[in-house]
Design a protein around this motif. Structure first.
Motif, PDB file in Angstrom:
ATOM      1  N   UNK A 165      -4.656 -40.802  72.936  1.00 41.55           N
ATOM      2  CA  UNK A 165      -5.248 -40.683  74.067  1.00 41.55           C
ATOM      3  C   UNK A 165      -4.424 -41.881  74.975  1.00 41.55           C
ATOM      4  N   UNK A 166      -3.918 -42.881  74.439  1.00 43.38           N
ATOM      5  CA  UNK A 166      -3.464 -43.990  75.289  1.00 43.38           C
ATOM      6  C   UNK A 166      -1.700 -44.134  75.366  1.00 43.38           C
ATOM      7  N   UNK A 167      -1.127 -43.204  74.465  1.00 42.93           N
ATOM      8  CA  UNK A 167       0.174 -43.243  74.396  1.00 42.93           C
ATOM      9  C   UNK A 167       0.700 -41.747  74.112  1.00 42.93           C
ATOM     10  N   UNK A 168       2.140 -41.439  74.275  1.00 43.81           N
ATOM     11  CA  UNK A 168       2.660 -40.061  74.046  1.00 43.81           C
ATOM     12  C   UNK A 168       2.509 -39.670  72.617  1.00 43.81           C
ATOM     13  N   UNK A 169       2.445 -38.632  72.209  1.00 42.57           N
ATOM     14  CA  UNK A 169       2.479 -37.864  71.032  1.00 42.57           C
ATOM     15  C   UNK A 169       3.878 -38.208  70.229  1.00 42.57           C
ATOM     16  N   UNK A 170       4.718 -38.612  70.817  1.00 47.40           N
ATOM     17  CA  UNK A 170       6.080 -38.538  70.355  1.00 47.40           C
ATOM     18  C   UNK A 170       6.219 -40.414  69.880  1.00 47.40           C
ATOM     19  N   UNK A 171       5.476 -40.964  70.354  1.00 47.93           N
ATOM     20  CA  UNK A 171       5.512 -42.398  70.016  1.00 47.93           C
ATOM     21  C   UNK A 171       4.269 -42.621  68.910  1.00 47.93           C
ATOM     22  N   UNK A 172       3.153 -41.908  68.912  1.00 45.81           N
ATOM     23  CA  UNK A 172       1.995 -41.907  68.122  1.00 45.81           C
ATOM     24  C   UNK A 172       2.269 -41.463  66.619  1.00 45.81           C
ATOM     25  N   UNK A 173       2.736 -40.306  66.525  1.00 46.39           N
ATOM     26  CA  UNK A 173       3.012 -39.186  65.299  1.00 46.39           C
ATOM     27  C   UNK A 173       3.913 -40.095  64.571  1.00 46.39           C
ATOM     28  N   UNK A 174       5.225 -40.601  64.970  1.00 45.60           N
ATOM     29  CA  UNK A 174       6.308 -41.424  63.967  1.00 45.60           C
ATOM     30  C   UNK A 174       5.145 -42.463  63.356  1.00 45.60           C
ATOM     31  N   UNK A 175       4.485 -43.233  64.274  1.00 44.26           N
ATOM     32  CA  UNK A 175       3.938 -44.598  63.618  1.00 44.26           C
ATOM     33  C   UNK A 175       3.008 -44.001  62.391  1.00 44.26           C
ATOM     34  N   UNK A 176       2.181 -43.155  62.880  1.00 48.59           N
ATOM     35  CA  UNK A 176       1.152 -42.400  62.025  1.00 48.59           C
ATOM     36  C   UNK A 176       1.886 -42.238  60.569  1.00 48.59           C
ATOM     37  N   UNK A 177       3.164 -41.717  60.488  1.00 48.53           N
ATOM     38  CA  UNK A 177       3.993 -41.335  59.189  1.00 48.53           C
ATOM     39  C   UNK A 177       4.416 -42.617  58.496  1.00 48.53           C
ATOM     40  N   UNK A 178       4.034 -43.729  58.926  1.00 56.74           N
ATOM     41  CA  UNK A 178       4.117 -45.015  57.954  1.00 56.74           C
ATOM     42  C   UNK A 178       2.947 -44.590  56.882  1.00 56.74           C
ATOM     43  N   UNK A 179       2.138 -43.721  56.964  1.00 48.89           N
ATOM     44  CA  UNK A 179       1.257 -43.609  55.810  1.00 48.89           C
ATOM     45  C   UNK A 179       2.129 -43.005  54.776  1.00 48.89           C
ATOM     46  N   UNK A 180       3.405 -42.540  54.856  1.00 47.97           N
ATOM     47  CA  UNK A 180       4.174 -42.125  53.813  1.00 47.97           C
ATOM     48  C   UNK A 180       4.504 -43.475  52.972  1.00 47.97           C
ATOM     49  N   UNK A 181       5.070 -44.506  53.722  1.00 47.50           N
ATOM     50  CA  UNK A 181       5.394 -45.669  53.127  1.00 47.50           C
ATOM     51  C   UNK A 181       4.245 -46.354  52.372  1.00 47.50           C
ATOM     52  N   UNK A 182       2.908 -46.272  52.918  1.00 42.34           N
ATOM     53  CA  UNK A 182       1.819 -46.926  52.636  1.00 42.34           C
ATOM     54  C   UNK A 182       1.264 -46.142  51.090  1.00 42.34           C
ATOM     55  N   UNK A 183       1.304 -44.894  51.311  1.00 41.44           N
ATOM     56  CA  UNK A 183       0.883 -44.088  50.112  1.00 41.44           C
ATOM     57  C   UNK A 183       1.898 -44.499  48.963  1.00 41.44           C
ATOM     58  N   UNK A 184       3.556 -44.510  49.202  1.00 42.45           N
ATOM     59  CA  UNK A 184       4.201 -45.044  48.051  1.00 42.45           C
ATOM     60  C   UNK A 184       3.819 -46.386  47.615  1.00 42.45           C
ATOM     61  N   UNK A 185       3.692 -47.062  48.284  1.00 42.09           N
ATOM     62  CA  UNK A 185       3.426 -48.641  47.896  1.00 42.09           C
ATOM     63  C   UNK A 185       1.985 -48.621  47.190  1.00 42.09           C
ATOM     64  N   UNK A 186       1.096 -47.988  47.603  1.00 38.71           N
ATOM     65  CA  UNK A 186      -0.221 -47.799  47.088  1.00 38.71           C
ATOM     66  C   UNK A 186       0.015 -47.168  45.655  1.00 38.71           C
ATOM     67  N   UNK A 187       0.556 -45.925  45.743  1.00 38.13           N
ATOM     68  CA  UNK A 187       0.788 -44.989  44.576  1.00 38.13           C
ATOM     69  C   UNK A 187       1.471 -45.774  43.383  1.00 38.13           C
ATOM     70  N   UNK A 188       2.522 -46.904  43.736  1.00 39.81           N
ATOM     71  CA  UNK A 188       3.091 -47.711  42.651  1.00 39.81           C
ATOM     72  C   UNK A 188       2.178 -48.687  42.112  1.00 39.81           C
ATOM     73  N   UNK A 189       1.710 -49.414  43.089  1.00 40.57           N
ATOM     74  CA  UNK A 189       0.895 -50.590  42.578  1.00 40.57           C
ATOM     75  C   UNK A 189      -0.395 -50.171  42.085  1.00 40.57           C
TER      76      UNK A 189
END
Length: 138
Positions: A88-112
């Protein structure tokens, strides 16, 4: 390799979700938009379970998996609420990539937390995703 088609489909629909969600939150409270989305998802899943005749519960359901599914549902709900507010506050092309940090977070949590194996390939991939998010976000 069947799982990869499901993962590709998930990525496609997640990308589509960003665009449709951005269009859907225009002029609508983001929390109400999340509720509408959730109700639609509920009906879609009910329909799929009904068509596939998968309503049978196992004889015994252990508490641990149910607790983790409930916690996963809470995490999903919070993610969706925050995602729609961001859209609602920003363009989808800005929000979606940051949301994909979930990939990195899932990797870190999966390993740890899950003890999944760490490899050079995994580190490089996580680093590339993280770098890509930085490039798109800055």
């Amino acid at each position: 390799m069947n799982w990869i088609w499901f993962a590709i489909g998930s990525a496609f629909f997640a990308g589509l979700t960003a665009i449709l969600g951005k269009l859907g939150v225009e002029g609508l409270n983001s929390n109400l938009a999340t509720f509408i989305r959730t109700v639609v998802i509920l009906f879609v899943v009910i329909t799929i379970i009904s068509i596939r005749n998968e309503w049978q519960l196992p004889q015994h359901i252990a508490a641990k998996p149910v607790i983790f599914l409930v916690l996963s549902g809470v995490a999903t709900g919070l993610s969706w609420l925050l995602y729609y507010r961001a859209l609602q506050l920003a363009p989808a092309s800005w929000v979606a990539p940051i949301d994909k940090l979930s990939v990195v977070i899932a990797i870190v949590l999966g390993v740890t937390l899950l003890g999944e194996p760490l490899s050079i390939k995994l580190l490089v991939g996580a680093g590339l995703v993280f770098s890509g998010v930085l490039v798109l976000a800055l």
